[in-house]
Design an enzyme around this catalytic site. Sequence first.
Site, mmCIF file in Angstrom:
data_model
loop_
_atom_site.group_PDB
_atom_site.id
_atom_site.type_symbol
_atom_site.label_atom_id
_atom_site.label_comp_id
_atom_site.label_asym_id
_atom_site.label_seq_id
_atom_site.Cartn_x
_atom_site.Cartn_y
_atom_site.Cartn_z
ATOM 1 N N HIS A 130 0.866 -1.169 0.000
ATOM 2 C CA HIS A 130 0.000 0.000 0.000
ATOM 3 C C HIS A 130 0.912 1.231 0.000
ATOM 4 C CE1 HIS A 130 -2.779 3.009 1.758
ATOM 5 N NE2 HIS A 130 -3.764 2.229 1.374
ATOM 6 N N ASP A 207 3.436 -3.835 7.739
ATOM 7 C CA ASP A 207 2.203 -3.083 7.555
ATOM 8 C C ASP A 207 1.053 -4.027 7.901
ATOM 9 O OD1 ASP A 207 -0.152 -1.978 6.683
ATOM 10 O OD2 ASP A 207 0.614 -1.357 4.721
ATOM 11 N N GLN A 210 -4.185 -4.519 7.098
ATOM 12 C CA GLN A 210 -5.138 -5.581 6.772
ATOM 13 C C GLN A 210 -4.940 -6.788 7.695
ATOM 14 O OE1 GLN A 210 -7.658 -5.264 4.637
ATOM 15 N NE2 GLN A 210 -7.005 -3.308 3.769
ATOM 16 N N LYS A 233 -10.386 -0.065 10.369
ATOM 17 C CA LYS A 233 -10.488 -1.297 9.586
ATOM 18 C C LYS A 233 -10.800 -2.503 10.460
ATOM 19 C CE LYS A 233 -7.154 0.043 6.032
ATOM 20 N NZ LYS A 233 -7.916 0.495 4.869
ATOM 21 N N CYS A 380 -4.839 2.339 -3.683
ATOM 22 C CA CYS A 380 -3.616 2.912 -3.112
ATOM 23 C C CYS A 380 -2.449 1.952 -3.247
ATOM 24 C CB CYS A 380 -3.797 3.282 -1.638
ATOM 25 S SG CYS A 380 -4.954 4.616 -1.381
HETATM 26 C C1 LIG Z 1 -2.353 -2.670 3.580
HETATM 27 C C2 LIG Z 1 -2.717 -1.274 3.995
HETATM 28 N N1 LIG Z 1 -1.794 -0.483 4.530
HETATM 29 C C3 LIG Z 1 -2.066 0.778 4.938
HETATM 30 C C4 LIG Z 1 -3.322 1.305 4.806
HETATM 31 C C5 LIG Z 1 -3.550 2.704 5.255
HETATM 32 O O1 LIG Z 1 -4.490 2.785 6.288
HETATM 33 P P1 LIG Z 1 -5.087 4.171 6.699
HETATM 34 O O2 LIG Z 1 -5.768 4.763 5.512
HETATM 35 O O3 LIG Z 1 -6.046 3.870 7.783
HETATM 36 O O4 LIG Z 1 -3.948 5.037 7.163
HETATM 37 C C6 LIG Z 1 -4.340 0.507 4.257
HETATM 38 C C7 LIG Z 1 -5.718 1.007 4.099
HETATM 39 O O5 LIG Z 1 -6.147 1.447 3.093
HETATM 40 C C8 LIG Z 1 -4.022 -0.802 3.830
HETATM 41 O O6 LIG Z 1 -4.963 -1.592 3.295
#
Ligand SMILES: Cc1ncc(COP(=O)(O)O)c(C=O)c1O
Lengths: 422, 422, 158, 158
Positions: A130, A207, A210, A233, A380
């Site tokens: 991401h 990260d 998820q 999430k 993203c």
């Molecule tokens: C794998 C992953 N990392 C990071 C994020 C970023 O999360 P947030 O938008 O809550 O900062 C997301 C969410 O879209 C994600 O799916």
Amino acid sequence: MSRRTVSRTYPIDRIRTEFPILGTTMRGKPLAYLDSGATSLKPQVVVDAELHYLTRISANIHRGVYQLSEEATVRFDEARDSVRQFINAGDEGEVIFTKNATESSNIIAFGWGRKFLKTGDEIITTELEHHANLVPWQQVAAATGAKLLFVPLDPVGRVSPDAVESVVTERTRVMAVTGMSNVTGYMPPLRDIAAIARRAGAVFVVDGAQLVSHHPVDVQSLGCDFLTFSAHKMCGPTGVGALYGRRDLLEAMDPLLYGGDMIVRVGKESATFKGVPDKFESGTPNISGVIGFGAAVRYLQGIGMEAIAGHEQELLAHAVRRVGEVPGVAIYGPVTEQGVAGGVSEPGGILSFNLGDLHPHDVGAVLDGEGVAVRTGFHCAQPMMQFLGVPGTVRASFYLYNTFEEIDRLVDALNKTLEVFS
Amino acid sequence: MSRRTVSRTYPIDRIRTEFPILGTTMRGKPLAYLDSGATSLKPQVVVDAELHYLTRISANIHRGVYQLSEEATVRFDEARDSVRQFINAGDEGEVIFTKNATESSNIIAFGWGRKFLKTGDEIITTELEHHANLVPWQQVAAATGAKLLFVPLDPVGRVSPDAVESVVTERTRVMAVTGMSNVTGYMPPLRDIAAIARRAGAVFVVDGAQLVSHHPVDVQSLGCDFLTFSAHKMCGPTGVGALYGRRDLLEAMDPLLYGGDMIVRVGKESATFKGVPDKFESGTPNISGVIGFGAAVRYLQGIGMEAIAGHEQELLAHAVRRVGEVPGVAIYGPVTEQGVAGGVSEPGGILSFNLGDLHPHDVGAVLDGEGVAVRTGFHCAQPMMQFLGVPGTVRASFYLYNTFEEIDRLVDALNKTLEVFS
Amino acid sequence: MNIADDLYKEIILDHYRSKKNRRRLDPADYHQEGVNPSCGDDIELFIKTDGGIISEVTYDGIGCSICTASANMLCEALVGNSIEFAGKVLSRFKGMLIRAEEPDFPDSAADLEAMQGLRDYPVRIKCALLAWNTLDQILNDIQSDEKPQSLVDTERPG
Amino acid sequence: MNIADDLYKEIILDHYRSKKNRRRLDPADYHQEGVNPSCGDDIELFIKTDGGIISEVTYDGIGCSICTASANMLCEALVGNSIEFAGKVLSRFKGMLIRAEEPDFPDSAADLEAMQGLRDYPVRIKCALLAWNTLDQILNDIQSDEKPQSLVDTERPG
Ligand SMILES: Cc1ncc(COP(=O)(O)O)c(C=O)c1O
Ligand SMILES: Cc1ncc(COP(=O)(O)O)c(C=O)c1O
């Protein structure tokens, strides 16, 4: 593994009554919410926890000598302990509250990476990431002269330990890898990667945005040095994230934000800072959000992350089979290769696909008209799109409250989409 | 100015019914909440706005093609427009949502200051500042070699235009000044300072965390380049702040956080970024909080900031007189000098004092037992404490829902404190 | 329940009013400063030892009544006693406030029991602990024979 | 109300399916790329002019049906017309979608009226506007005689 009916011990009916929005409609059809990968629905206990703060406590934490402020502080600290337990961190100083997983990632990249990396140092990452776990490292690389290296993926987007080894050198200082792809649901072999990182003397950043929402995670047995995730999430409120970090690493880092609540002493010219976690939590935090986050992880624990992951696997197996039957569908990621029960030991409950040469937006829009909520676009994760060779995908993602029937409605809506564009 | 009764046109009774917590008790006594300087209570409309998002929308903004996501996006954008209107910013790109005023200040200091300041450049600030508007500048000064200069205060802690002029040089690049002291309620002459900054070619940063909550603010007529504030101090949720910035300045700045939602394109090695406001809003924002913030500013506008400021002035006049009568009380700041109606044109509704040689904590604790909530300590403003020559103060702060009777209860509780420690 | 009776018992107020042990020792064998950053309280402890016995102990600094009463109790409880004794009282005091253990103090430290009411005021516990966490640092230094740190942040007591 | 009928009218689908104007012009007098960063849509416009008249106009790129149908309508509406005419259609199209004005298009641009249904789907409006905002940039460049920027981010249309 791909049973047609939900496991009889999984309390799906009770769970569904606990999410107020599940009784509502979208575009006049009962809501089939298949976008938990973007953000999850909120159970009543979380709504109530926030509501209680907003209407019965309302005060700021810290420094308050009156009962309401004391109560806010106690509940805030309780939430930290709940989150600590949820991921089995060693102590509360290792759990930092942030505004989202993105802030958590930036704290690591700038607080650790920018401070300690030097020209020629190497950062290993993957095309699965991401943007939150990639763009900060690009910036740090540019600022420090460190190099970004990508682990070669196999043709369906998997990371093998050998592939990781192939990019490790004596200059490897950081390995930043997603715990679960938000595009394909694929879960890299984190324990193997942790072992490689340990041998290489590299800091291992996971990260977990998820991963933590959908699977049991124990940071100590996993062996990661940092873990990032977002409350929204995992049944919690928006505006709260968490950063787990090993205490010694956190203590060595610079904070991202300076201001109140993180200082020991401030003179006119300079200031000294508190220890962890306070050093990283400057300013008034999202008090209602953090309290709601605490309620969310306790709620998830009540059901059990094993049970939730198991439920999602059943949903995924059903979805792979049923969506796979729709004419012209192309499914992305490892689930296509051998089916869910095959090569992938623990696939996350995410299914990314395209329908013929239809643009994902068009598919999503027709689905919307049928009450089915999915995400469309690049999620993203543009490098992953480049890897897959598509501008975007349709993504259905599942969570504890989803049902087989909702997936069947997705399939019906996909068939309807084919009609509209025929 | 110091009438004994609340202005007959100010709808205090109606307002009090709109805050659910005002009907509750603390330590068995009806709650007298005199700590709005730390965070404000929340009206039902704000609670309802958050609740509606949590239980009826729940979806993530941006990139969603389904109705719930669309609705979340529309309401999110509406909130931005409400906040824009509230401070009369020129366009929506000039209103950035952050997690609190502290993040807003850090975005300015690091995004602008760290990028553009050089050795020998000068940053002018005051000892009135909250740590949020001071510590980031200390860090930037240390990182860039710029110098921090403090405007000399008069004996009661005021800033005169002449005093500002006395520290301005041709190297002055930034003037960072609070709009209202969170310790004494004193409001520096911002228009005069803005004019000085303009002549000096310096960027004028106003810490509006207290100002914007309590007084009408029009950024265009005020002439500030940046303004920071927090929703939770103005009837909104925790976990949301705002940064106003002049568009050209924002466009030239680097963001503090990198990740999703703020990029145009991401390759493996580098990325390009969106324009304002998106560039500064990476990751999933506090959606319910932002929507609640929008409801909060509309609520405040419905009552009128002029009316609220007027009400607070009446409360302050009453408090200055009544608290001043308690034996051994020392009141800090300009209000002591000539009374409220005297030299201070627009005092904010904050009263800081000490009771004999009692430690503020002890006073606060006895007040707590009487149901009276005040803040005690150094209020994240240690340089101001050093200026006042005290380790801390007791601070009573007023807002739209407070009454004369609550101030009388404060006074009774102070007298009781004297008894306990006699 | 009234907070004034609950928290500000006469015995605590007596220790707060007493200025007997509030003075600096110069020279002292051990000197340590402790702060609670969030409230700004700041206490210095001074200790002289004589063959494993605490021969003199005083404090100075700024703190609320709970904080200074606790520091005064500390001085009264420890003077003339051994380092080991100090460690035992420290751990029982923390036990009472943090782990809600039944108070069980030696006679010379019996007044500390009056602090038990703090358990109902969790944010004030750190006020009572400031002097004791500062002592903790000194005891560590004595054991490890190390140079003391200049400042201990005692806000998140373990 | 059904979204499929509402949004995906036959006339829009026809323009979407038509590949007539979907090709690159090389050389072109004007070439501009526009993107909607949040959905990744990416459209390039190519224009040839001849004495103030748009003699050829084509597009290429990636976008949803609304986006590409809108680009195709643009090409059909403008070819053979003047720069001024293009500006007028552009402003009426934006007016219809952003300011909810009554549609009022010249005959050659009449199909654009079919996009009116988008007003009920506010997040899709930017799909329809992408090609037009890209055109806007070209028109600015024509007027100011400047070199075009490489990329326009059209996501927050004014
Ligand atoms: C794998 C992953 N990392 C990071 C994020 C970023 O999360 P947030 O938008 O809550 O900062 C997301 C969410 O879209 C994600 O799916
Ligand atoms: C004057 C002033 N500036 C800045 C802040 C920081 O606000 P926040 O804690 O919401 O970031 C405050 C609040 O305490 C304040 O009073």
